[in-house]
Motif scaffolding. Structure first.
Motif: not given
Ligand code: ATP
Length: 286
Positions: A66-67, A69-72
């Motif tokens: 989580n966090g 940077g995958k979505t970013s």
């Protein structure tokens, strides 16, 4: 997988391409990230420079805690996060130099947490996927046929007249994947598409994606699914790339401990022969 079964994958992909008319004109895109970095802040980087290539028809899984940077990162690829430095090239062209419409026509997305959609039916939701490439407002018999085919592929034909808002999380997710497929994209980007799915549908969706003729980039939390279906895996931690390699080489017990801060035993699944992960914490050791 990239090395040992690429011929099988190619055969499966072409079989599936012939059965889905919406992919008839698919020209799978190549992506190149050239020192791509991104942050909403001036002095605090969130995504540190990443350089990778994604070949046409390749299936790339992005994994990380989580966090990490995958979505970013995915948002940089579908032209929402503008790079702070570096470039995202699609077939050699910077996506920010291309018209937004070209990107919308070539790239389809399946994102997390699809909100309420004005009381549209499932059929109408999927029909929206035809918009980027449509040249007329009038729905043709081929359009309806394409919508029905993708709904059948995602096992949601029985929901066709239902209100999208009234569906379960997993049903919605499969409808959103159908909407992306009906577009017949050259590149498909999915952010944790298996989140709400039961085990059977997780496997079926990943299996289906692995047969599509387009290029696929997908973020996943399940390392077994990434190892089983992706050609290559990009591992992220704290906004930094930790590795980018063939799925059968992507994971080691040491690297999983470093990236995910859990212990693992990796062995081979007795039936599928794919990597099998058994996770545990320090507290669970005898
Ligand atoms: N627009 C933004 N403004 C400020 N911080 C942001 C923004 N977008 C992302 N972040 C931060 O960047 C970091 C990475 O977020 P991101 O959503 O990319 O992670 P992720 O790997 O997809 O996480 P998860 O597995 O929880 O979905 C997080 O700390 C997040 O709070």
């Amino acid at each position: 997988m990239l090395n040992n079964s690429s011929t099988n994958n190619d055969t499966k992909r072409s079989e599936n391409a012939t059965s889905l008319s919406c992919f008839a004109d698919c020209k799978p895109a190549a992506f190149e990230l050239k020192n791509l970095a991104w942050s909403p802040y001036k002095h605090t980087p969130l995504l540190h420079p990443i350089s990778i290539t994604v070949n046409p028809t390749e299936f790339v899984a992005v994994v990380g805690p989580n966090g990490s940077g995958k979505t970013s990162l995915l948002r940089c690829l579908y032209r929402v996060n503008k790079p702070s430095s570096g470039q995202v090239l699609m077939d050699g062209k910077d996506i920010w130099s291309l018209p937004a419409r070209t990107c919308a026509q070539r790239i389809a997305t399946v994102l997390q947490d699809t909100g309420a959609e004005f009381g549209l039916s499932v059929f109408e939701m999927v029909e929206i996927g035809l918009t980027p490439k449509s040249t007329s407002w009038k729905r043709t018999a081929e359009d309806s046929e394409a919508i029905e085919s993708v709904l059948a592929l995602l096992d949601v034909s029985h929901l066709i007249e239902r209100n999208f808002n009234a569906l379960s999380g997993g049903e919605r997710q499969r409808v959103m994947i159908a909407r992306a497929l009906v577009q017949g994209p050259d590149i498909l980007i999915l952010d944790e598409p298996t989140n709400h799915l039961d085990i059977r549908h997780q496997l079926e969706v990943l299996e289906l994606l692995s047969t599509l003729p387009c290029t696929i980039i997908v973020s996943l939390h399940d390392l077994s699914l990434a190892a089983a279906y992706a050609d290559r895996v990009l591992v992220m931690k704290d906004g930094q790339m930790q590795g980018y390699s063939a799925a059968n080489e992507a994971f080691t017990e040491q690297q999983i401990e470093h990236v995910f801060e859990v212990k693992t035993i990796i062995d081979q699944h007795p039936i599928t022969r794919r990597p099998r992960f058994s996770f545990y914490t320090n507290n669970q050791q005898d």
